[in-house]
Design a protein around this motif. Sequence first.
Motif, mmCIF file in Angstrom:
data_model
loop_
_atom_site.group_PDB
_atom_site.id
_atom_site.type_symbol
_atom_site.label_atom_id
_atom_site.label_comp_id
_atom_site.label_asym_id
_atom_site.label_seq_id
_atom_site.Cartn_x
_atom_site.Cartn_y
_atom_site.Cartn_z
ATOM 1 N N ALA A 35 2.140 -6.608 -14.700
ATOM 2 C CA ALA A 35 2.925 -5.505 -14.144
ATOM 3 C C ALA A 35 3.528 -5.894 -12.790
ATOM 4 O O ALA A 35 4.692 -5.593 -12.495
ATOM 5 C CB ALA A 35 2.049 -4.259 -13.984
ATOM 6 N N MET A 36 2.744 -6.602 -11.982
ATOM 7 C CA MET A 36 3.230 -7.012 -10.652
ATOM 8 C C MET A 36 4.387 -8.004 -10.775
ATOM 9 O O MET A 36 5.357 -7.945 -10.014
ATOM 10 C CB MET A 36 2.084 -7.631 -9.850
ATOM 11 N N ASN A 37 4.285 -8.925 -11.733
ATOM 12 C CA ASN A 37 5.360 -9.903 -11.924
ATOM 13 C C ASN A 37 6.662 -9.215 -12.324
ATOM 14 O O ASN A 37 7.755 -9.612 -11.885
ATOM 15 C CB ASN A 37 4.955 -10.922 -12.993
ATOM 16 N N ARG A 38 6.566 -8.179 -13.146
ATOM 17 C CA ARG A 38 7.766 -7.443 -13.551
ATOM 18 C C ARG A 38 8.325 -6.635 -12.382
ATOM 19 O O ARG A 38 9.542 -6.507 -12.240
ATOM 20 C CB ARG A 38 7.439 -6.532 -14.726
ATOM 21 N N LEU A 39 7.450 -6.118 -11.538
ATOM 22 C CA LEU A 39 7.907 -5.375 -10.361
ATOM 23 C C LEU A 39 8.665 -6.284 -9.393
ATOM 24 O O LEU A 39 9.635 -5.869 -8.758
ATOM 25 C CB LEU A 39 6.720 -4.726 -9.642
ATOM 26 N N LYS A 40 8.229 -7.541 -9.305
ATOM 27 C CA LYS A 40 8.905 -8.493 -8.414
ATOM 28 C C LYS A 40 10.329 -8.789 -8.887
ATOM 29 O O LYS A 40 11.178 -9.200 -8.086
ATOM 30 C CB LYS A 40 8.109 -9.807 -8.345
ATOM 31 N N GLU A 41 10.569 -8.594 -10.170
ATOM 32 C CA GLU A 41 11.890 -8.880 -10.735
ATOM 33 C C GLU A 41 12.838 -7.677 -10.656
ATOM 34 O O GLU A 41 13.993 -7.783 -11.057
ATOM 35 C CB GLU A 41 11.733 -9.298 -12.207
ATOM 36 N N ALA A 42 12.355 -6.565 -10.135
ATOM 37 C CA ALA A 42 13.185 -5.357 -10.049
ATOM 38 C C ALA A 42 14.349 -5.584 -9.095
ATOM 39 O O ALA A 42 14.231 -6.337 -8.115
ATOM 40 C CB ALA A 42 12.345 -4.179 -9.565
ATOM 41 N N GLU A 74 -1.961 -10.892 -5.102
ATOM 42 C CA GLU A 74 -0.730 -10.368 -5.683
ATOM 43 C C GLU A 74 -0.217 -9.169 -4.892
ATOM 44 O O GLU A 74 0.997 -8.995 -4.707
ATOM 45 C CB GLU A 74 -0.969 -9.957 -7.143
ATOM 46 N N GLY A 75 -1.139 -8.342 -4.414
ATOM 47 C CA GLY A 75 -0.751 -7.185 -3.622
ATOM 48 C C GLY A 75 -0.064 -7.585 -2.332
ATOM 49 O O GLY A 75 0.948 -6.989 -1.929
ATOM 50 N N ARG A 76 -0.580 -8.615 -1.690
ATOM 51 C CA ARG A 76 0.024 -9.078 -0.437
ATOM 52 C C ARG A 76 1.391 -9.714 -0.678
ATOM 53 O O ARG A 76 2.306 -9.554 0.134
ATOM 54 C CB ARG A 76 -0.914 -10.069 0.250
ATOM 55 N N LEU A 77 1.520 -10.424 -1.784
ATOM 56 C CA LEU A 77 2.814 -11.034 -2.114
ATOM 57 C C LEU A 77 3.886 -9.968 -2.332
ATOM 58 O O LEU A 77 5.013 -10.092 -1.844
ATOM 59 C CB LEU A 77 2.679 -11.907 -3.364
ATOM 60 N N LEU A 78 3.518 -8.914 -3.086
ATOM 61 C CA LEU A 78 4.490 -7.852 -3.335
ATOM 62 C C LEU A 78 4.790 -7.077 -2.063
ATOM 63 O O LEU A 78 5.938 -6.687 -1.823
ATOM 64 C CB LEU A 78 3.957 -6.896 -4.408
#
Length: 247
Positions: A35-42, A74-78
Amino acid sequence: MQKQEFLELFDAALRAAKSVKGVKNSPEVSRFVDAMNRLKEAPESLACDVVCTTSMGKGLRFFKDHKNPQIRSEGRLLWDLWTKIIHASGRKKSRDRETPVKIPTDSTMKKTGDSKRDKVREILQTSLAKVANEVVDTEMKTRLTACDPLVVAVSVESAMFERLGCFMGPQKAKYRSILFNMGDSNNPDLRRKVLIGEIDGERLVTMERQEMGSEKIQKEVQRIKENARFKEESRMKMLQSADMIMT
């Protein structure tokens, strides 16, 4: 990607993270990462709009402080990615120069529909905007260029509303205390720490009045506590000495 899908992905990531209790990996960790990877592509415009107009900051802070190292990472990256997007949105490249763009502003930001909440955001933004003129350190001034008083004000007010309820409720005194200390001319350290993220909205809401006070007030409180402790220790020593004499 549409806004609804964006919100559903974030909600899915939040549910997955909450179901992971320890540091060990699990299927929920994999679902969270997906889910986080897809959010990064938004799209950047979508991410900026949603993050600035919702209380997603609370969920992001939950990710950043999670016990599971992968979720935390992952949280910090986003968080870092979206922070850069939000601050970069303040400028738009044109063909031959960069033109300042006022986004978001009081007139363009999504209103809450509650005049009291919007007023709290306005007061917080005014207080946070003072920091730029109060800081003299060059390094700190450079750091402040990446901090938007409005974005931070929205985040802080959202945390206040979630934790305290409405302004006119039983926590009205707490609201007044926070707003007073944030705007106090003798308390620049508090608003600077809030603006640069050293103190986030969640932390600010839980701070006692003395903690929010200026450095001078905190030192005075500490001095009073130390004096009281010294007097108590002296009293106990006198009682012990009296007991020895009587025995």
